[in-house]
Design a protein around this motif. Sequence first.
Motif, mmCIF file in Angstrom:
data_model
loop_
_atom_site.group_PDB
_atom_site.id
_atom_site.type_symbol
_atom_site.label_atom_id
_atom_site.label_comp_id
_atom_site.label_asym_id
_atom_site.label_seq_id
_atom_site.Cartn_x
_atom_site.Cartn_y
_atom_site.Cartn_z
ATOM 1 N N CYS A 4 0.831 -1.200 0.000
ATOM 2 C CA CYS A 4 0.000 0.000 0.000
ATOM 3 C C CYS A 4 0.873 1.260 0.000
ATOM 4 O O CYS A 4 1.813 1.365 0.792
ATOM 5 C CB CYS A 4 -0.926 -0.011 1.213
ATOM 6 S SG CYS A 4 -2.215 1.246 1.099
ATOM 7 N N GLU A 10 1.172 -2.933 4.702
ATOM 8 C CA GLU A 10 0.145 -3.921 4.355
ATOM 9 C C GLU A 10 -0.065 -3.937 2.839
ATOM 10 O O GLU A 10 0.224 -2.960 2.160
ATOM 11 C CB GLU A 10 -1.180 -3.563 5.044
ATOM 12 C CG GLU A 10 -1.114 -3.551 6.553
ATOM 13 C CD GLU A 10 -0.867 -4.924 7.144
ATOM 14 O OE1 GLU A 10 -1.438 -5.905 6.624
ATOM 15 O OE2 GLU A 10 -0.102 -5.014 8.115
ATOM 16 N N SER A 13 -4.429 -4.138 -1.449
ATOM 17 C CA SER A 13 -5.743 -4.783 -1.608
ATOM 18 C C SER A 13 -6.480 -4.976 -0.285
ATOM 19 O O SER A 13 -7.712 -5.062 -0.270
ATOM 20 C CB SER A 13 -5.594 -6.130 -2.311
ATOM 21 O OG SER A 13 -4.780 -6.994 -1.537
ATOM 22 N N SER A 14 -5.757 -5.035 0.827
ATOM 23 C CA SER A 14 -6.422 -5.208 2.119
ATOM 24 C C SER A 14 -6.236 -4.002 3.037
ATOM 25 O O SER A 14 -6.697 -4.024 4.167
ATOM 26 C CB SER A 14 -5.907 -6.470 2.820
ATOM 27 O OG SER A 14 -4.528 -6.364 3.072
ATOM 28 N N CYS A 15 -5.590 -2.956 2.536
ATOM 29 C CA CYS A 15 -5.360 -1.761 3.357
ATOM 30 C C CYS A 15 -6.293 -0.631 2.906
ATOM 31 O O CYS A 15 -7.391 -0.500 3.425
ATOM 32 C CB CYS A 15 -3.884 -1.353 3.264
ATOM 33 S SG CYS A 15 -3.403 -0.028 4.408
ATOM 34 N N GLU A 17 -7.335 0.082 -0.448
ATOM 35 C CA GLU A 17 -8.193 -0.156 -1.622
ATOM 36 C C GLU A 17 -9.660 -0.380 -1.249
ATOM 37 O O GLU A 17 -10.551 0.196 -1.903
ATOM 38 C CB GLU A 17 -7.666 -1.325 -2.449
ATOM 39 C CG GLU A 17 -8.446 -1.517 -3.746
ATOM 40 C CD GLU A 17 -7.891 -2.637 -4.600
ATOM 41 O OE1 GLU A 17 -7.869 -2.463 -5.825
ATOM 42 O OE2 GLU A 17 -7.480 -3.680 -4.032
ATOM 43 N N PRO A 18 -9.988 -1.155 -0.207
ATOM 44 C CA PRO A 18 -11.413 -1.336 0.129
ATOM 45 C C PRO A 18 -12.109 -0.011 0.482
ATOM 46 O O PRO A 18 -13.295 0.158 0.198
ATOM 47 C CB PRO A 18 -11.393 -2.283 1.335
ATOM 48 C CG PRO A 18 -10.091 -3.011 1.221
ATOM 49 C CD PRO A 18 -9.134 -2.018 0.615
ATOM 50 N N ASP A 23 -15.930 -0.430 -0.486
ATOM 51 C CA ASP A 23 -16.299 -1.713 0.107
ATOM 52 C C ASP A 23 -16.225 -1.691 1.634
ATOM 53 O O ASP A 23 -16.747 -2.590 2.291
ATOM 54 C CB ASP A 23 -15.389 -2.829 -0.419
ATOM 55 C CG ASP A 23 -15.539 -3.014 -1.919
ATOM 56 O OD1 ASP A 23 -16.616 -2.687 -2.459
ATOM 57 O OD2 ASP A 23 -14.569 -3.479 -2.545
#
Length: 163
Positions: A4, A10, A13-15, A17-18, A23
Amino acid sequence: MSECPCGSGEPYSSCCEPFIKGDAAPSTAEQLMRSRYCAYVVGEVNYIHNTLHPDHQADHDLEAARKWSRDSEWLGLEILTTAAGGAEDSQGMVEFKASYRDRGGNRQAHEVSQFERIAGRWVYVDGEMPKPETVKNGGKKVGRNEPCPCGSGKKYKKCCGVR
């Protein structure tokens, strides 16, 4: 993109971006700050607009933000301090430095940002540049008739001490 851009270490995609994709919502003011920086890095400036306090959205120049995002090479984010802004708080502060490069060279945006939670979601309220610290000369004061510290060989009053 694997790591990120926010500097958390991290995966993107899991830091952040959501948050940027809608999301998930940041649970702290710092998470919102980090995700807003990432939005500039990845060119998702609509996220910048959507996470502004509603009172400031009408004044936001989306095209200028898009141009800054596109025309800059984003070099890194450093979170300096935070105050409040936790999962249970209604207000928070994040001081940060965002480094970037543009046509003028390397630059740094240093800001103390204010955040507020509205209807359970963090929004950016505003920010200001921190006031510079006063620097005091800790060295010995040069007398008017002493040699000038610049090394010219002249008396201070005839050299650097001229008013």
